[in-house]
Write a protein that holds these residues in place. Structure first.
Motif, PDB file in Angstrom:
ATOM      1  N   ALA A 123       1.294  -1.416   0.308  1.00 59.71           N
ATOM      2  CA  ALA A 123      -0.312  -0.174   0.114  1.00 59.71           C
ATOM      3  C   ALA A 123       0.821   1.551  -0.073  1.00 59.71           C
ATOM      4  O   ALA A 123       0.549   2.035  -0.727  1.00 59.71           O
ATOM      5  CB  ALA A 123      -1.161   0.059   1.091  1.00 59.71           C
ATOM      6  N   LYS A 127       0.826   3.400  -3.342  1.00 58.33           N
ATOM      7  CA  LYS A 127      -0.032   4.273  -2.826  1.00 58.33           C
ATOM      8  C   LYS A 127      -1.455   3.904  -2.593  1.00 58.33           C
ATOM      9  O   LYS A 127      -2.512   4.775  -4.036  1.00 58.33           O
ATOM     10  CB  LYS A 127       0.331   5.669  -3.267  1.00 58.33           C
ATOM     11  CG  LYS A 127       1.602   5.987  -2.947  1.00 58.33           C
ATOM     12  CD  LYS A 127       1.869   7.290  -3.750  1.00 58.33           C
ATOM     13  CE  LYS A 127       3.360   7.720  -4.084  1.00 58.33           C
ATOM     14  NZ  LYS A 127       3.718   9.052  -4.759  1.00 58.33           N
ATOM     15  N   LEU A 128      -1.531   3.025  -2.338  1.00 57.65           N
ATOM     16  CA  LEU A 128      -3.053   2.304  -2.754  1.00 57.65           C
ATOM     17  C   LEU A 128      -3.911   2.859  -1.648  1.00 57.65           C
ATOM     18  O   LEU A 128      -3.286   2.661  -0.419  1.00 57.65           O
ATOM     19  CB  LEU A 128      -3.149   1.105  -2.689  1.00 57.65           C
ATOM     20  CG  LEU A 128      -2.401   0.060  -3.697  1.00 57.65           C
ATOM     21  CD1 LEU A 128      -2.401  -1.314  -3.192  1.00 57.65           C
ATOM     22  CD2 LEU A 128      -3.028   0.766  -4.585  1.00 57.65           C
ATOM     23  N   THR A 129      -5.210   3.248  -1.895  1.00 57.09           N
ATOM     24  CA  THR A 129      -6.447   3.839  -0.580  1.00 57.09           C
ATOM     25  C   THR A 129      -6.329   2.336   0.061  1.00 57.09           C
ATOM     26  O   THR A 129      -6.668   1.403  -0.320  1.00 57.09           O
ATOM     27  CB  THR A 129      -7.709   4.297  -0.765  1.00 57.09           C
ATOM     28  OG1 THR A 129      -8.028   3.567  -1.712  1.00 57.09           O
ATOM     29  CG2 THR A 129      -6.870   5.737  -2.206  1.00 57.09           C
ATOM     30  N   GLU A 130      -6.906   2.616   1.205  1.00 50.27           N
ATOM     31  CA  GLU A 130      -7.595   1.501   2.092  1.00 50.27           C
ATOM     32  C   GLU A 130      -8.742   0.888   1.013  1.00 50.27           C
ATOM     33  O   GLU A 130      -9.020  -0.925   1.070  1.00 50.27           O
ATOM     34  CB  GLU A 130      -8.331   1.603   3.098  1.00 50.27           C
ATOM     35  CG  GLU A 130      -8.829   0.759   3.888  1.00 50.27           C
ATOM     36  CD  GLU A 130      -9.275   1.020   5.272  1.00 50.27           C
ATOM     37  OE1 GLU A 130      -9.628   0.550   6.772  1.00 50.27           O
ATOM     38  OE2 GLU A 130      -9.733   2.449   5.901  1.00 50.27           O
ATOM     39  N   LEU A 131      -9.738   1.286   0.418  1.00 51.91           N
ATOM     40  CA  LEU A 131     -10.566   0.275  -0.443  1.00 51.91           C
ATOM     41  C   LEU A 131      -9.955  -0.321  -1.576  1.00 51.91           C
ATOM     42  O   LEU A 131     -10.000  -1.599  -1.855  1.00 51.91           O
ATOM     43  CB  LEU A 131     -11.181   1.688  -1.076  1.00 51.91           C
ATOM     44  CG  LEU A 131     -12.255   0.415  -2.025  1.00 51.91           C
ATOM     45  CD1 LEU A 131     -13.456  -0.371  -1.430  1.00 51.91           C
ATOM     46  CD2 LEU A 131     -13.653   1.316  -2.378  1.00 51.91           C
ATOM     47  N   GLN A 132      -8.294   0.507  -2.140  1.00 53.51           N
ATOM     48  CA  GLN A 132      -8.079  -0.264  -3.218  1.00 53.51           C
ATOM     49  C   GLN A 132      -6.947  -1.683  -2.776  1.00 53.51           C
ATOM     50  O   GLN A 132      -7.140  -2.411  -2.991  1.00 53.51           O
ATOM     51  CB  GLN A 132      -6.785   0.832  -3.509  1.00 53.51           C
ATOM     52  CG  GLN A 132      -8.034   1.760  -4.993  1.00 53.51           C
ATOM     53  CD  GLN A 132      -7.160   2.406  -5.067  1.00 53.51           C
ATOM     54  OE1 GLN A 132      -5.829   3.438  -4.158  1.00 53.51           O
ATOM     55  NE2 GLN A 132      -6.845   3.287  -6.284  1.00 53.51           N
ATOM     56  N   LEU A 133      -6.405  -1.087  -1.539  1.00 51.45           N
ATOM     57  CA  LEU A 133      -5.838  -2.519  -0.683  1.00 51.45           C
ATOM     58  C   LEU A 133      -6.402  -4.013  -0.513  1.00 51.45           C
ATOM     59  O   LEU A 133      -6.030  -4.672  -0.571  1.00 51.45           O
ATOM     60  CB  LEU A 133      -4.958  -1.514   0.270  1.00 51.45           C
ATOM     61  CG  LEU A 133      -4.369  -2.520   1.538  1.00 51.45           C
ATOM     62  CD1 LEU A 133      -2.828  -3.172   0.008  1.00 51.45           C
ATOM     63  CD2 LEU A 133      -4.038  -2.731   2.350  1.00 51.45           C
ATOM     64  N   ARG A 134      -7.882  -3.634   0.124  1.00 47.05           N
ATOM     65  CA  ARG A 134      -9.047  -4.507   0.168  1.00 47.05           C
ATOM     66  C   ARG A 134      -8.795  -5.454  -1.322  1.00 47.05           C
ATOM     67  O   ARG A 134      -9.193  -6.564  -0.953  1.00 47.05           O
ATOM     68  CB  ARG A 134      -9.974  -3.874   0.756  1.00 47.05           C
ATOM     69  CG  ARG A 134     -11.156  -5.187   1.175  1.00 47.05           C
ATOM     70  CD  ARG A 134     -10.034  -5.443   2.246  1.00 47.05           C
ATOM     71  NE  ARG A 134     -11.340  -6.741   2.617  1.00 47.05           N
ATOM     72  CZ  ARG A 134     -10.927  -8.074   3.285  1.00 47.05           C
ATOM     73  NH1 ARG A 134     -10.061  -8.434   3.358  1.00 47.05           N
ATOM     74  NH2 ARG A 134     -11.794  -9.017   3.488  1.00 47.05           N
TER      75      ARG A 134
END
Length: 202
Positions: A123, A127-134
């Motif tokens: 992440a 540079k991923l958001t929490e939603l993208q990481l999920r």
């Protein structure tokens, strides 16, 4: 899925070997070593200067990883061949035999599949958001489930082929036994007939 497999080895060179049957997937192992202390009569954390060599072999006996590490560390590799993999950790340090009396304990923690990924690091790097990481985690889990299903189908097919081969061998062995019994009976009848004829009993 994730799995923890502790391995311990006591010997002149220090040895820990474990066999794991896994399908094609990423694989990681974390290990740490302890040396035997004569004064306290217990295992204590190893000195940083202790060297450990890690070697991994696939089911065909091919070396997929062979590398030198320190007294503790992390090794990774990707399995391309389904089946039992052999992991061997041993120390090439001669000082261990002198100071530890040749006793070494190896703690090995094994993780397979998406559990090998360091998602906080991914992440931060991408540079991923929490939603993208999920979403990334879910995609990795789905991919791992698919790999596990393919591997289970492979194992089922291999088991079926082994069962069919065994059944065929049993069938041919039964046929061979029947033929041998028939031939033995015919030979015994001919032998008895010749015996009675020779004795003029018939």
């Amino acid at each position: 899925g994730a799995g923890g497999t502790p391995g311990k080895g006591d010997g002149g060179a220090g040895l820990g070997v474990t066999g794991m049957e896994i399908g094609p997937s990423p694989f990681s192992g974390n290990y740490r070593t302890q040396l035997w202390d004569k004064q306290s009569e217990s295992f204590l954390p190893s000195t940083p200067g202790l060297g450990m060599h890690v070697e991994v072999k696939d089911p065909d006996g091919k070396v997929v990883l062979s590398r030198q590490y320190g007294s503790e560390g992390r090794f990774t590799f990707t399995s391309h061949t389904p089946g039992e993999h052999q992991i061997c950790l041993h120390s090439n340090s001669t000082r261990m035999a002198l100071f530890a009396g040749g006793k070494l304990r190896v703690h090995l923690d094994i993780q397979v599949g998406e559990h090998t990924n360091n998602y906080p690091e991914i992440a931060a790097k991408d540079k991923l958001t929490e939603l993208q990481l999920r979403a990334r985690q879910l995609l990795d889990q789905v991919e791992q489930i698919q790999k596990e299903q393919n591997y289970q189908r492979y194992r089922e097919e291999r088991f079926r082929m082994t069962s069919e081969s065994t059944n065929q061998r049993v069938l041919w062995w039964s046929i061979a036994q029947t033929i041998i019994l028939i031939l033995t009976g015919i030979w015994q009848m001919r032998h008895l007939k010749s015996f009675f004829e020779a004795k003029k009993l018939v």
